[in-house]
Design a protein around this motif. Structure first.
Motif, mmCIF file in Angstrom:
data_model
loop_
_atom_site.group_PDB
_atom_site.id
_atom_site.type_symbol
_atom_site.label_atom_id
_atom_site.label_comp_id
_atom_site.label_asym_id
_atom_site.label_seq_id
_atom_site.Cartn_x
_atom_site.Cartn_y
_atom_site.Cartn_z
ATOM 1 N N MET A 47 0.816 -1.213 0.000
ATOM 2 C CA MET A 47 0.000 0.000 0.000
ATOM 3 C C MET A 47 0.850 1.264 0.000
ATOM 4 O O MET A 47 0.505 2.254 -0.634
ATOM 5 N N THR A 48 1.965 1.236 0.709
ATOM 6 C CA THR A 48 2.783 2.435 0.844
ATOM 7 C C THR A 48 3.652 2.677 -0.385
ATOM 8 O O THR A 48 3.687 3.775 -0.914
ATOM 9 N N LEU A 120 -8.976 0.557 6.963
ATOM 10 C CA LEU A 120 -8.330 0.315 5.667
ATOM 11 C C LEU A 120 -9.030 1.084 4.557
ATOM 12 O O LEU A 120 -10.253 1.084 4.456
ATOM 13 N N GLY A 121 -8.261 1.747 3.740
ATOM 14 C CA GLY A 121 -8.787 2.437 2.577
ATOM 15 C C GLY A 121 -9.420 3.783 2.861
ATOM 16 O O GLY A 121 -9.891 4.440 1.951
ATOM 17 N N ILE A 122 -9.434 4.216 4.094
ATOM 18 C CA ILE A 122 -10.073 5.484 4.442
ATOM 19 C C ILE A 122 -9.072 6.633 4.437
ATOM 20 O O ILE A 122 -9.381 7.745 4.027
ATOM 21 N N MET A 123 -7.844 6.344 4.846
ATOM 22 C CA MET A 123 -6.824 7.381 5.009
ATOM 23 C C MET A 123 -5.911 7.458 3.788
ATOM 24 O O MET A 123 -5.940 6.581 2.932
ATOM 25 N N ASP A 124 -5.085 8.505 3.760
ATOM 26 C CA ASP A 124 -4.091 8.598 2.696
ATOM 27 C C ASP A 124 -2.926 7.645 3.011
ATOM 28 O O ASP A 124 -2.915 6.988 4.039
ATOM 29 N N GLU A 129 0.118 4.124 6.510
ATOM 30 C CA GLU A 129 1.369 3.493 6.937
ATOM 31 C C GLU A 129 1.530 3.592 8.455
ATOM 32 O O GLU A 129 1.918 2.619 9.110
ATOM 33 N N LYS A 130 1.220 4.738 9.030
ATOM 34 C CA LYS A 130 1.308 4.899 10.484
ATOM 35 C C LYS A 130 0.316 3.978 11.196
ATOM 36 O O LYS A 130 0.637 3.369 12.212
ATOM 37 N N LEU A 132 -0.985 1.133 10.040
ATOM 38 C CA LEU A 132 -0.555 -0.265 9.908
ATOM 39 C C LEU A 132 0.652 -0.558 10.795
ATOM 40 O O LEU A 132 0.809 -1.674 11.294
ATOM 41 N N THR A 133 1.505 0.438 11.016
ATOM 42 C CA THR A 133 2.622 0.259 11.948
ATOM 43 C C THR A 133 2.106 0.064 13.367
ATOM 44 O O THR A 133 2.625 -0.779 14.113
ATOM 45 N N MET A 134 1.062 0.807 13.733
ATOM 46 C CA MET A 134 0.463 0.640 15.058
ATOM 47 C C MET A 134 -0.142 -0.759 15.212
ATOM 48 O O MET A 134 0.070 -1.434 16.217
ATOM 49 N N ILE A 135 -0.859 -1.226 14.200
ATOM 50 C CA ILE A 135 -1.446 -2.575 14.234
ATOM 51 C C ILE A 135 -0.337 -3.615 14.266
ATOM 52 O O ILE A 135 -0.434 -4.625 14.981
ATOM 53 N N GLU A 136 0.731 -3.371 13.524
ATOM 54 C CA GLU A 136 1.879 -4.277 13.505
ATOM 55 C C GLU A 136 2.492 -4.411 14.903
ATOM 56 O O GLU A 136 2.812 -5.521 15.348
#
Length: 173
Positions: A47-48, A120-124, A129-130, A132-136
């Motif tokens: 995505m990024t 997912l799909g709502i933000m730029d 990326e930020k 998904l890093t938090m979820i990671e």
């Protein structure tokens, strides 16, 4: 006499099997969380840096793994591709309901997956990326916790199954 021996053997095998089953579920939870974490890291890259559409990124992120987790993500991707009105959160809730018995995840793990799909799909791209890093990081914590629980409990489940079978046999004799 023979019935007692046959019954004792049956009780011992069934209790031991149940203990081995619980130990296997404990091991599977740690493995499934690590595979889900791997898919999310891969999805973040798609995505990024690749700017791939969401359903394609989800389908591609599970190519490096195998088993039920890969099936989970491919089914999640198919649901998004087939129904454009379905949100990622709705798709993952439907997919989790189907794979509830197959994936060895507890309620907290499922809540993190629903939280993952809700944005997912709502933000730029940068915000995505930020996020998904938090979820990671959260999944990494859960994977470490699952591995610690597995180390502590797997041997106990095995011995508990065997010992409970022996205890039942001793009580019946």
């Amino acid at each position: 006499m023979w019935f007692k021996i046959a019954g004792s053997i049956f009780i011992l095998f069934s209790c031991t099997y149940f203990g081995l089953y619980l130990a296997k579920q404990c091991q599977n939870r740690a493995r499934h969380i690590r595979q889900i974490l791997s898919c999310i890291v891969s999805l973040k890259g798609y995505m990024t840096y690749g700017a791939v559409p969401l359903s394609e990124g989800i389908a591609d992120c599970s190519k490096g793994i195998e088993g039920i987790t890969a099936d989970f993500f491919s089914d999640f991707s198919k649901r998004l591709q087939e129904d454009y009105t379905l949100t990622p959160k709705g798709a993952i809730i439907q997919t989790l309901s189907i794979y509830e018995k197959k994936l060895a995840l507890n309620q907290e793990d499922k809540e993190v997956l629903i939280l993952f799909a809700s944005q997912l799909g709502i933000m730029d791209r940068i915000e995505q990326e930020k996020y998904l890093t938090m979820i990671e990081k959260r999944l990494d914590f859960l994977a470490g916790e699952a591995a610690r629980n597995c180390d502590a409990n797997c041997k106990m489940y095995r011995y508990l199954g065997l010992c409970s079978g022996l205890l039942i046999i001793l009580m019946l004799i």
